[in-house]
Design a protein around this motif. Structure first.
Motif, PDB file in Angstrom:
ATOM      1  N   ASP A 111       0.872  -1.188   0.000  1.00  0.00           N
ATOM      2  CA  ASP A 111       0.000   0.000   0.000  1.00  0.00           C
ATOM      3  C   ASP A 111       0.903   1.230   0.000  1.00  0.00           C
ATOM      4  N   PRO A 112       0.900   1.992  -1.074  1.00  0.00           N
ATOM      5  CA  PRO A 112       1.802   3.150  -1.141  1.00  0.00           C
ATOM      6  C   PRO A 112       1.491   4.219  -0.098  1.00  0.00           C
ATOM      7  N   ASN A 113       0.335   4.145   0.524  1.00  0.00           N
ATOM      8  CA  ASN A 113       0.014   5.095   1.591  1.00  0.00           C
ATOM      9  C   ASN A 113       0.781   4.785   2.877  1.00  0.00           C
ATOM     10  N   PHE A 114       1.174   3.510   3.047  1.00  0.00           N
ATOM     11  CA  PHE A 114       1.853   3.092   4.275  1.00  0.00           C
ATOM     12  C   PHE A 114       3.258   2.529   4.030  1.00  0.00           C
ATOM     13  N   HIS A 115       3.533   2.129   2.798  1.00  0.00           N
ATOM     14  CA  HIS A 115       4.800   1.458   2.509  1.00  0.00           C
ATOM     15  C   HIS A 115       5.591   2.224   1.460  1.00  0.00           C
ATOM     16  N   GLN A 116       6.898   2.132   1.595  1.00  0.00           N
ATOM     17  CA  GLN A 116       7.799   2.681   0.592  1.00  0.00           C
ATOM     18  C   GLN A 116       8.616   1.514   0.055  1.00  0.00           C
ATOM     19  N   ALA A 117       8.340   1.143  -1.186  1.00  0.00           N
ATOM     20  CA  ALA A 117       9.037   0.003  -1.789  1.00  0.00           C
ATOM     21  C   ALA A 117      10.424   0.458  -2.237  1.00  0.00           C
ATOM     22  N   VAL A 118      11.439  -0.230  -1.734  1.00  0.00           N
ATOM     23  CA  VAL A 118      12.811   0.092  -2.137  1.00  0.00           C
ATOM     24  C   VAL A 118      13.406  -1.022  -2.982  1.00  0.00           C
ATOM     25  N   MET A 119      12.771  -2.203  -2.938  1.00  0.00           N
ATOM     26  CA  MET A 119      13.276  -3.344  -3.714  1.00  0.00           C
ATOM     27  C   MET A 119      12.101  -4.206  -4.151  1.00  0.00           C
ATOM     28  N   GLN A 120      12.320  -4.928  -5.256  1.00  0.00           N
ATOM     29  CA  GLN A 120      11.386  -5.959  -5.687  1.00  0.00           C
ATOM     30  C   GLN A 120      12.177  -7.233  -5.908  1.00  0.00           C
ATOM     31  N   GLU A 121      11.534  -8.359  -5.612  1.00  0.00           N
ATOM     32  CA  GLU A 121      12.208  -9.635  -5.822  1.00  0.00           C
ATOM     33  C   GLU A 121      11.187 -10.678  -6.253  1.00  0.00           C
ATOM     34  N   PRO A 122      11.603 -11.604  -7.090  1.00  0.00           N
ATOM     35  CA  PRO A 122      10.685 -12.696  -7.432  1.00  0.00           C
ATOM     36  C   PRO A 122      10.519 -13.594  -6.204  1.00  0.00           C
ATOM     37  N   SER A 123       9.299 -14.085  -6.022  1.00  0.00           N
ATOM     38  CA  SER A 123       9.041 -14.892  -4.829  1.00  0.00           C
ATOM     39  C   SER A 123       8.075 -16.014  -5.179  1.00  0.00           C
ATOM     40  N   ASP A 124       8.419 -17.216  -4.709  1.00  0.00           N
ATOM     41  CA  ASP A 124       7.509 -18.360  -4.855  1.00  0.00           C
ATOM     42  C   ASP A 124       6.556 -18.425  -3.677  1.00  0.00           C
ATOM     43  N   GLU A 125       6.989 -17.875  -2.563  1.00  0.00           N
ATOM     44  CA  GLU A 125       6.211 -17.947  -1.317  1.00  0.00           C
ATOM     45  C   GLU A 125       5.066 -16.926  -1.288  1.00  0.00           C
ATOM     46  N   PHE A 126       5.263 -15.752  -1.884  1.00  0.00           N
ATOM     47  CA  PHE A 126       4.278 -14.670  -1.813  1.00  0.00           C
ATOM     48  C   PHE A 126       3.719 -14.341  -3.190  1.00  0.00           C
ATOM     49  N   HIS A 181      -2.070   8.863  15.414  1.00  0.00           N
ATOM     50  CA  HIS A 181      -3.496   9.187  15.269  1.00  0.00           C
ATOM     51  C   HIS A 181      -3.985   8.846  13.867  1.00  0.00           C
ATOM     52  N   GLY A 182      -3.474   7.739  13.310  1.00  0.00           N
ATOM     53  CA  GLY A 182      -3.897   7.304  11.987  1.00  0.00           C
ATOM     54  C   GLY A 182      -3.160   7.964  10.833  1.00  0.00           C
ATOM     55  N   ARG A 183      -2.352   8.969  11.090  1.00  0.00           N
ATOM     56  CA  ARG A 183      -1.582   9.663  10.046  1.00  0.00           C
ATOM     57  C   ARG A 183      -0.181   9.060   9.992  1.00  0.00           C
ATOM     58  N   VAL A 184       0.282   8.766   8.784  1.00  0.00           N
ATOM     59  CA  VAL A 184       1.616   8.186   8.613  1.00  0.00           C
ATOM     60  C   VAL A 184       2.656   9.264   8.896  1.00  0.00           C
ATOM     61  N   ILE A 185       3.559   8.948   9.853  1.00  0.00           N
ATOM     62  CA  ILE A 185       4.644   9.894  10.114  1.00  0.00           C
ATOM     63  C   ILE A 185       5.960   9.378   9.536  1.00  0.00           C
ATOM     64  N   ARG A 186       6.009   8.064   9.284  1.00  0.00           N
ATOM     65  CA  ARG A 186       7.138   7.485   8.558  1.00  0.00           C
ATOM     66  C   ARG A 186       6.647   6.195   7.914  1.00  0.00           C
ATOM     67  N   PRO A 187       6.726   6.094   6.586  1.00  0.00           N
ATOM     68  CA  PRO A 187       6.280   4.860   5.926  1.00  0.00           C
ATOM     69  C   PRO A 187       7.291   3.732   6.156  1.00  0.00           C
ATOM     70  N   SER A 188       6.809   2.513   6.054  1.00  0.00           N
ATOM     71  CA  SER A 188       7.691   1.341   6.185  1.00  0.00           C
ATOM     72  C   SER A 188       8.489   1.181   4.907  1.00  0.00           C
ATOM     73  N   MET A 189       9.801   0.952   5.047  1.00  0.00           N
ATOM     74  CA  MET A 189      10.625   0.625   3.874  1.00  0.00           C
ATOM     75  C   MET A 189      10.551  -0.878   3.702  1.00  0.00           C
ATOM     76  N   VAL A 190      10.101  -1.296   2.511  1.00  0.00           N
ATOM     77  CA  VAL A 190       9.823  -2.713   2.321  1.00  0.00           C
ATOM     78  C   VAL A 190      10.384  -3.237   1.008  1.00  0.00           C
ATOM     79  N   LYS A 191      10.470  -4.584   0.968  1.00  0.00           N
ATOM     80  CA  LYS A 191      10.797  -5.324  -0.243  1.00  0.00           C
ATOM     81  C   LYS A 191       9.497  -5.989  -0.681  1.00  0.00           C
ATOM     82  N   VAL A 192       9.183  -5.911  -1.982  1.00  0.00           N
ATOM     83  CA  VAL A 192       7.894  -6.390  -2.480  1.00  0.00           C
ATOM     84  C   VAL A 192       8.110  -7.506  -3.485  1.00  0.00           C
ATOM     85  N   ALA A 193       7.210  -8.501  -3.459  1.00  0.00           N
ATOM     86  CA  ALA A 193       7.281  -9.589  -4.426  1.00  0.00           C
ATOM     87  C   ALA A 193       6.831  -9.094  -5.793  1.00  0.00           C
ATOM     88  N   GLU A 194       7.531  -9.586  -6.830  1.00  0.00           N
ATOM     89  CA  GLU A 194       7.167  -9.213  -8.216  1.00  0.00           C
ATOM     90  C   GLU A 194       5.965  -9.979  -8.679  1.00  0.00           C
TER      91      GLU A 194
END
Length: 191
Positions: A147-162, A178-191
């Protein structure tokens, strides 16, 4: 006196009286017409005044409504300002939490290191309690759809699990206040 005078008034006098009476009626009609004309003028002036009064009343109601809306907006803005007043301090504390969590991931081998780690863990929990009191919560990212509102994708990887578009790894925790994002999560996302 003559006989004619004894019998009654002259015809001329009667005519004069008759002529006089209609003149009185005409005068009364003229007075009524003048009064009616004045009433019509006053009524038309009254109508103008009534229209002006109604316009002023409508203007007053609009001004009152505008003022009420202004007051409501100001109160809402002040409430938000108070609610998020500590946000700048919390944003500065979040890297400290990251460092405490890194310190807690190190395995302690000696008794002294275990005691120090227990102290660090205690400080970490106290800090988290303070942040929870301010309605600061960690964003749950792992295994969630990206979710781009909560996550910041920094990497993508192929995944069989996800499935595609699912967060496979959280590189840095994100936080909301209070429900407002003050820092998004930096994440790796499955392709």
């Amino acid at each position: 006196m003559t006989v004619d005078n004894q019998n009654g008034p002259d015809k001329d006098e009667v005519l004069e009286e008759k002529d006089f009476e209609p003149k009185q009626e005409a005068t009364e009609v003229e007075v009524d017409e003048v009064s009616n004309a004045q009433i019509v003028e006053e009524t038309s002036e009254g109508t103008d005044y009534e229209k002006e009064i109604e316009a002023l009343r409508a203007s007053e109601l609009r001004i009152r409504a505008d003022f009420d809306n202004f007051r409501r907006r100001t109160n809402e803005e002040n409430a938000k300002r108070i609610k998020f007043a500590s946000q700048s301090v919390i944003e500065k504390l979040i890297p400290l939490i990251d460092n405490f969590e890194r310190a807690l991931q190190v395995e302690a081998t000696s008794d002294d290191a275990k005691q120090i780690q227990a102290g660090v863990d205690m400080i970490h929990r106290q800090l988290l309690d303070v942040l929870n009191g301010e309605q600061v919560e960690a964003i749950d990212a792992f295994g969630q759809p990206f979710d781009p509102n909560f996550h910041q994708a920094v990497m993508q990887e192929p995944s069989d699990e996800f499935d595609s578009g699912v967060v496979t790894m959280e590189l840095q925790k994100g936080y909301t206040m209070h429900g407002r994002v003050i820092r998004p999560s930096m994440v790796k996302v499955a392709e």
